[in-house]
Structure formats: structure tokens, C-alpha cells
Design an enzyme around this catalytic site. Sequence first.
Site, PDB file in Angstrom:
ATOM      1  N   HIS A  33      37.562 -33.916 -17.474  1.00  0.00           N
ATOM      2  CA  HIS A  33      38.818 -33.949 -18.211  1.00  0.00           C
ATOM      3  C   HIS A  33      39.983 -33.738 -17.246  1.00  0.00           C
ATOM      4  CE1 HIS A  33      35.685 -32.829 -21.074  1.00  0.00           C
ATOM      5  NE2 HIS A  33      36.453 -33.305 -22.042  1.00  0.00           N
ATOM      6  N   HIS A 265      42.368 -37.649 -21.413  1.00  0.00           N
ATOM      7  CA  HIS A 265      41.796 -36.376 -21.856  1.00  0.00           C
ATOM      8  C   HIS A 265      40.400 -36.142 -21.292  1.00  0.00           C
ATOM      9  CE1 HIS A 265      40.743 -32.976 -24.443  1.00  0.00           C
ATOM     10  NE2 HIS A 265      39.566 -33.565 -24.563  1.00  0.00           N
ATOM     11  N   GLU A 414      35.624 -11.578 -39.013  1.00  0.00           N
ATOM     12  CA  GLU A 414      34.342 -11.368 -38.341  1.00  0.00           C
ATOM     13  C   GLU A 414      34.251 -12.113 -37.012  1.00  0.00           C
ATOM     14  OE1 GLU A 414      33.554 -11.134 -42.820  1.00  0.00           O
ATOM     15  OE2 GLU A 414      34.618 -12.490 -41.462  1.00  0.00           O
ATOM     16  N   PHE A 440      27.032 -12.135 -42.607  1.00  0.00           N
ATOM     17  CA  PHE A 440      28.208 -12.704 -41.957  1.00  0.00           C
ATOM     18  C   PHE A 440      28.036 -12.859 -40.448  1.00  0.00           C
ATOM     19  CE2 PHE A 440      30.286 -10.643 -45.775  1.00  0.00           C
ATOM     20  CZ  PHE A 440      30.247 -11.812 -46.519  1.00  0.00           C
ATOM     21  N   HIS A 476      25.341 -12.807 -50.400  1.00  0.00           N
ATOM     22  CA  HIS A 476      25.463 -11.682 -49.472  1.00  0.00           C
ATOM     23  C   HIS A 476      24.109 -11.194 -48.938  1.00  0.00           C
ATOM     24  CE1 HIS A 476      29.544 -11.699 -50.792  1.00  0.00           C
ATOM     25  NE2 HIS A 476      29.858 -10.569 -50.170  1.00  0.00           N
TER      26      HIS A 476
END
Length: 667
Positions: A33, A265, A414, A440, A476
Amino acid sequence: MSDRQTTGVALKDMANAIRALAMDAVQAANSGHPGMPMGMADVATVLFREHLRFDPGAPDWPNRDRFVLSAGHGSMLLYALLYLTGYPGMTIDELKRFRQLGAKTAGHPEYGHAPGIETTTGPLGQGIANAVGMAIAERLKAARLGEELIDHRTYVIAGDGCLMEGISQEAISLAGHLKLGKLVVLFDDNDICIDGATSLTESDDQLARFAASGWNTMRIDGHDTDAIAAALQKAKADASKPWLIACKTIIGKGAPNRQGTAKTHGEPLGTEEVAATRANIGWQAPPFEIPEPILSAWRATGARGATEHGAWKTKLDAAGVEAKASLSIPAAAHRTQAINAAIADAKKAFAADTAKRATRVWSQLTLEHLIPACPELIGGSADLTGSNLTKTKPQKAVTPDDFTGSYIHYGVREHGMAAAMNGIALSGGLIPYGGTFMVFTDYCRPSIRLSALMKQRVIYVMTHDSIGLGEDGPTHQPIEHLAALRAIPNLQVLRPADQIETAECWQLAIEATDRPTVLALTRQAVPFLRTGAESENKSARGGYVLKEADGTRDVTLIATGSEVGLAKEAAALLANDGIKAAVVSMPGVELFMNQDQAYRDAVLGASPRVAIEAGIELGWRRVLRHKDAFIGLSDFGASAPAGALFEHFGLTANRAAEVARKLAKRT
């Protein structure tokens, strides 16, 4: 761009050295790049030449400024800077080997490959979020040691992609709230993404966005070195809030036919365009050669920090042994004896306790012993402090105006929390731990993976580790998460079964200086399984015989976490039928698999095996043989009290005993 001079060399010529190296390396590799390094060369030159505090002769100097290339695809910008300023190991040959097997110059900067690479920044947005952690760490250490010893800045180069990623909002919101005024983000505002113009995908006003999150902002011409210098000086003069400096740049600056387009790019310019670029910027040197006056100016830039570093070392020596030890790598190396004593005291206290508690509670009680013994521990939670139980009574929370505490309220962020903890760990001298619900880990998995990739000691306290969390229901309740986490190389996943194992697993997490740890902890109470306070850390081998059979084994019951108690109950039921069952607790499956074959065979035995875990079977066949059995889950959970759920899904002592009887051929 002005013709400002430094040591007799124009800054534009120093910047063009970066452009030349970037396009040459990408062309040689036929991959990479070039656009971002060429576009941000002027900004980087002014930053390194006039503002960044660093010393290539001491890359780990604790009071150095941190430079984070969040837009890691533009890695040749960083590699060129490291070579030009004289960092050890970053030779011209390494630049010629860009993106080749075994080179220090990987496609994206990889922490540990070469001095001066502060963090691994492949996934976009990670760098800016890591930098927030580094800025937090600077404030924490300054509050403890004083600004005579710790007073540095964190600079980030971020692109449009970094700011599109969701983690960036978590990071900038937290940084703005904490008023991290020594954090400066230099935004490569070039209006180009891989697909074309950024207008294809966004219409955000980034300055307004950052201002809304409590940042100072300004916009400059990213190719005007006077404007760049003035902006950086202004940011240094006002540290009331973090800074966003939007640098309007041209991607691929200097390439006459491709600059300002998506073509620059992520692909080489091509031999014709490279030649045209050389002519356009007045660069006559052959590939990978830097004219002596320009290289000397860059090397003088690198040498500048040695004097300031030497003066700082004198201050550190005067500050005393404890101050010096507090900045050591790995952090808390001088606390080993105190940490071991704290764990021993915790185990002794726990063995004498009589209350049944969840392992998340035993974790908090372990921290009550550890925090005084190891002040380098920096805790936190993603808005679940009262559930994760990651804060102890003596710990004071960090606030925007007071960093003397050791606990961070990360908010419902989180992913940002995990990435910031990586930054805290990378900064040196501190051991971060932070909590959320185990389900999570999906939200912070990319950062957990990078913790493992970078070999950073980050401790993830993941509570509510199974259907045992109960009524919150299947959204959960982690089902596949243990298997998914165990699949990450170099990640230590520990699921303790009782109070003693919880203390032992905390000890293992702190001792693991070259890897992160996930502590999987229960919401529901667990039985006492070990009531002795023996000094040996039995969890250290990953698995061990908790209860041996009374005679030759007929079956071996293997379990983790809350299911170990269930296995022990099943063994008692089997004993009533004359079936001799051993119970193996396996808090760390990966640790166990790393033991020698003789130990594993001795623990598991030759009899049929039944593994019990409130999760999916994936991964357990490393422990189980073809005819062995697994009792667990194959679908999502449900909303109900924990006891009803374990009964409903067949995670009971009666079911385990029934399966074991069939295997033992004693039906």
C-alpha cells in the site's frame, strides 16, 4: 508546502525519502500500500523531526512518546521512519525484503518484529483503541511516579477506515470522557477508500463527531509543513482534551498519474509511474538509496533523543529502586514473592471458609488478597462491575481528574476495553484485567486475538460462563464460547471449579507474562471440592485427579468449572452401584494438552472416559477417544432458573452416572 530547512536539508526532501522508500519497497514486493505513506510523509516528517520524543538507541525508554500507525496497511511509512532514524535491525535490506517470509517488514506492523513497532495494527481501528490504553497508562504511571519521570504523549496516524470501524467510537468516547489530553490523532483525511471515494460509504463530519465526544479538533493542510508544525505545537500547549488533527492530504502524493485515486491505495505504482514520480518530486537516487545529506538529517533526528533520555535516566536513578522496578518489563517481576504469598493466604482463608459461593465471588475475594500485594494490577469492567465483581473495596476508580486509582469504568464498550487493555499492557509496568459477561467475548474477540498474537499479559475476567446464568436467556448464555476461545493460539483459557482453583488460576494468569488469560467464572454457587490449602498449584498442569477411584478405575469423569461438582456427585452415585469412578478436574484444557504423554495418560487412565461441560463438544476429542462420551450442549440455552436449565439440558449427576454406567458396561 514550505521549504523549511532542518540541518541544511529541506523537510520536503526528508519527506520524499519516505515516499521513495515506500514506492520502491512496494514495487519490489509487487504487493503493498504505497498511497498512505506517500500521502502522510509530510506529517510524519514534521512529527518525528520536531516533536516526537524517542531514542532509537533505547527503543523501550519508558518516557518515550508512543507513535502508533493505526492505518497499519501503510506499514512502509513506519518501516521507512525506523530505518531513516536509525532503529536497530531495520536495515535497508529489511526494506528490500518487504512482505517476504521471515522479514521484519511484514505487510502490517507486527509487535515484536522490530524495535519501534509499538503495537500490531492490522485490523483497522485497533491502533487508535490501543493508543487510548497507552494514554491511560501514561496518566496512571504519572500519578504514581510523578511527571518528572512520566510525561509523554501518544501520537496516532489513523485513516478513514480506522474511523469507520465501530471500535473507533468506543475508543474516542472513552478518551474524551477521561480527558486524555496527551493523546493526538493525526487523521489522514484523503477522501479515498479501497472501493473509491469515501463518499460512496460515509458522509460523516469527523471533526463534529470527535468534538461531540469531548475532543479538541482542527483541520490543516497535511502537505504544509508550517501548518503541521503549528498544529502539533498547539496540541502540545493545550492538554485539556485529546486532539484530532484532520490532515487534508492527497493519497499517493507525488505520483503524477495516480495520486488522489484509489489505485494508489493497495497496489504497486508500476515501473513507469515510479519513474514518473521520481521525476515529479525531483528524486534522482536509485531505488533504496537515500542521498547522504538527507540520510544524515534523518539520523540526526534519531540521535536527538539520546541526551534527553540520558537526563531522564539520571532522574530515574535518583528516584530509587522501587520506582525503577515499577517500570520493569515484565511488570511486577519484583512482586513474585508477595504475589505467591497472597495466593497462599487466599487459599488458606478459602479452605477455612464454609459459605458456598460462585467462582466470580471467589475471584473477587482472591483480588482482595492480590491487589495490595501487586499494585501494578489495573482493573475494570465494561459496565458490569457489580456482576463481574472485578473491583475490591480498597480500589479507587479512575476519573477524568484523578488517575491515582487502579480501577477503570470502561462503560458498555467491550471491544474498546479489550483493545485499551492491550495498550495498557504494551505501555509496560502495568497488568490490566477487565471483565464482562463471557458471551460478550464475541464483542471483544478481535482484541483478545491480538493480545495472544502480541503475547501480552492481559487478563479477561469473563463471568456468567454458561447456562448457569439463568433467566437472562440464550442471548446471554455462552454455548460455543469456550471452544472458540480455546481455538485461539497462545490464549490461556481457565475455568476453575471451586474456591481453591479460582485462586490458583489467578496465580497462573499473573505468571503468564507471554500470553493473555481468560478466566471463565460462574454466576451460580459451586460446591467445595478441595478443602486443603496445599502449596502446590494443581491447576498449573491444566488437569489433575481430584478424586481417585477406590481401586482399579471402571470409568473416568472429566469436567471443568461448575460441572466438576456434578461429576463428583455422579461418582458417588456410581460408587453405590459398585462402579469405581475417578474424577478429573480440568480447569485448563490447553495447559493439560501441553503436558507430557505420561502425565496425561496417568491422569486420564485407560478406562472409558466421560467429559462433562456446559458447552459444545468441539475440541474435546483431543481428550476423548472414539467410544468415550461427552455430556454438554448442542443448541442454544433458554430463559429459566439455572437449576431448571441444567435439568432440562441433561447436565445432571444422574445423567452423567447413567452414561458412565453404559460405558463401564455395568447397566
